[in-house]
Design an enzyme around this catalytic site. Structure first.
Site, PDB file in Angstrom:
ATOM      1  N   GLU A 305      40.663  43.816  51.548  1.00  0.00           N
ATOM      2  CA  GLU A 305      39.858  44.827  52.238  1.00  0.00           C
ATOM      3  C   GLU A 305      40.191  44.865  53.726  1.00  0.00           C
ATOM      4  O   GLU A 305      40.311  45.939  54.315  1.00  0.00           O
ATOM      5  CB  GLU A 305      38.362  44.533  52.037  1.00  0.00           C
ATOM      6  N   LYS A 326      26.255  41.600  51.876  1.00  0.00           N
ATOM      7  CA  LYS A 326      26.126  40.825  50.623  1.00  0.00           C
ATOM      8  C   LYS A 326      25.822  39.365  50.917  1.00  0.00           C
ATOM      9  O   LYS A 326      25.271  38.659  50.086  1.00  0.00           O
ATOM     10  CB  LYS A 326      27.410  40.925  49.791  1.00  0.00           C
ATOM     11  N   HIS A 331      25.463  40.305  45.827  1.00  0.00           N
ATOM     12  CA  HIS A 331      26.212  41.446  45.304  1.00  0.00           C
ATOM     13  C   HIS A 331      25.363  42.104  44.212  1.00  0.00           C
ATOM     14  O   HIS A 331      25.218  41.558  43.126  1.00  0.00           O
ATOM     15  CB  HIS A 331      27.548  40.963  44.739  1.00  0.00           C
TER      16      HIS A 331
END
Lengths: 402, 91
Positions: A305, A326, A331
């Site tokens: 990412e 998160k 999550h």
């Protein structure tokens, strides 16, 4: 094309049972992750999660509703009620025909499946409650929202694993923007913190046993959460005409597919989704001040990412703030993008950037400003929210300050 | 390893199946990468070891080098499985 306003927001998650409590927790960098509490948890090797505490369904729903609402539907109904009340919309009469519901969930009624499998296989019972099917189906929450508020336009549920609610909100945005609906109730929810839900995840060996530490060099996996995030996406002119408070503008959306691997993320796919969202929103990279990361805390996601963000934003990546909430709420799988959109709204409205908590050691492969551990005050006029699902399905939303 | 050839053979059989190779093509010094076993193949192999030997393998894909279970080569994996089986029998 029409502009799209967010005129209502609701949530329940490990950080709180409404939006103000959740945002206060994000501002304080509070962690909602703790020891899991449910039957047979001692048979699991992963025993932490972002569980919703102090939830009493009977406070909110009557007996008949409870017999039809799985936990993921209960969470959705509560969050939807908050969002609709904040928006001030009245769907009675003609308005209801122009409005719908688009929600995301990965597993739907996982707890209903778990409890009833247990009853027929382990306890050897030969019958289950007659509402098992309408309770566990993935569209149960969307249908109950449509019924509660008489929303008679387009309604459906999207299941794209960890990107479900971003895909749902993206489609809601496109529908309102194109004139296909005047307002859409959208977001997502997940409730799979039960023995079967976690047991399945354990096998992949991507879960942390101690904490979610996104972007930190010593991160060791994801931690699951549960909850819902629900919003009212409304035609901008309609919202303005009735004098509604606009929380933020949904400005762009992009979805891409890696077409590569069923679990490993791809930098190229994520990067195309980020660049696509900027293009769709007609945003220059320099205009974006904050990115709410997918930031799962796995070795693979976080470095991929960061590389995708760095390449999509070019030299501006070094001035960008990117955080993963998160680390605080866990999550929330199919509902995670919806809860995380709240962090984007907080950045745009209040100028508060939610931190990445649990950050301990810099990772050269995640060398961006991840807003470590402490929230930051900074004026931001545009923000992105990333979601990259198992199966290589990517969905990125772009928001502008109202 | 010599005193316990059956564990060795059973581990090699599992790895060979995962790599789609004959058992004699799996050498002790080979790494999983050399055998063409990716991250999903590794997780599936670990599941197969647990099922085959009724053991619990401590392994986190996020930090393979931190795990007690050494996967650096076929021989290392055999040693790690033998250790877990011995611990189970001693318990």
């Amino acid at each position: 094309m029409r502009r799209v306003a967010i005129t209502g927001a609701g949530t329940i998650n490990a950080l709180g049972h409404d939006v103000p409590t959740t945002l206060a927790a994000m501002r304080e960098g509070r962690c909602g992750i703790g020891p899991l509490e449910f039957r047979d948890v001692e048979r699991l090797s992963v025993r932490i999660g972002g569980q919703v505490r102090g939830w009493d369904a009977e406070q909110h729903f009557n007996r008949q509703e409870i017999s039809l609402y799985d936990r993921f539907t209960q969470f959705t109904m509560l969050a939807a009620k908050q969002a609709v009340e904040q928006s001030g919309l009245d769907f009675r009469g003609k308005m209801g025909f122009d409005c719908g519901v688009i929600l995301g969930t990965a597993g739907g009624g996982v707890m209903t499946s778990d409890e009833n499998y247990r009853s027929v296989y382990e306890e050897g019972k030969n019958r289950v409650h007659p509402f098992v099917v309408p309770k566990l189906m993935n569209n149960a929450a969307a249908s109950h929202v449509s019924m509660e508020w008489s929303l008679r336009g387009p309604s459906f549920t999207v299941a794209t694993a960890c990107a479900s609610s971003n895909h749902a909100m993206g489609l809601a945005f496109q529908m309102v923007r194109s004139g296909g609906a005047r307002a859409i109730i959208t977001g997502g929810s997940e409730a799979m913190l039960c023995f079967g839900g976690i047991k399945a995840w354990e096998g992949l060996r991507v879960m942390s046993k101690d904490a979610c530490r996104p972007f930190s060099a010593n991160r060791n996996g994801m931690v699951q959460g549960e909850g819902a995030g629900v919003f009212v996406f409304e035609d901008w002119d309609h919202a303005r005409a009735r004098g509604a408070e606009i929380l933020a503008e949904v400005a762009g959306f992009s979805m891409t597919s890696d077409a590569a691997d069923i679990v490993m993320p791809s930098q190229a796919g994520a990067q195309r989704a980020i660049a696509g969202a900027l293009r769709d929103a007609r945003l220059a990279p320099e205009e974006v001040g904050y990115v709410n990361a997918h930031g799962t805390g796995t070795a693979a996601n976080d470095k991929t990412e960061c590389a995708a963000v760095a390449h999509a934003f070019g030299h501006h990546a070094d001035r960008l703030m990117i955080s993963s909430t998160k680390s605080m709420h866990g999550h929330v799988i199919g509902g995670t993008g919806a809860i995380e959109l709240l962090a984007c709204i907080m950045a745009l409205r209040d100028g508060v950037i939610a931190p990445t908590i649990g950050y301990e050691e810099p990772d050269p492969e995640c060398a961006l400003d991840v807003v470590p551990n402490v929230a930051r005050e900074r004026k931001v006029t545009a923000a992105l929210s990333n979601a990259f699902a198992f199966g290589g399905l990517n969905a990125v939303l772009a928001l502008r300050a109202a | 390893m010599a005193e316990n050839p059956s564990i060795r053979d059973r581990v090699i059989a599992i790895i060979a199946e995962q790599a789609v190779l004959e058992r004699d093509q799996v050498g002790p010094e080979m790494s999983l990468t050399e055998l063409g076993i990716d991250s999903l193949g590794l997780v599936e192999s670990i599941f197969a070891f647990e099922e085959e030997f009724d053991i619990s393998v401590p392994f986190n894909a996020n930090e393979p080098s931190e795990s007690d279970f050494d996967i650096s080569s076929v021989a290392a994996i055999i040693g790690a499985v033998e250790k877990l089986v011995a611990e189970k029998e001693a318990a």
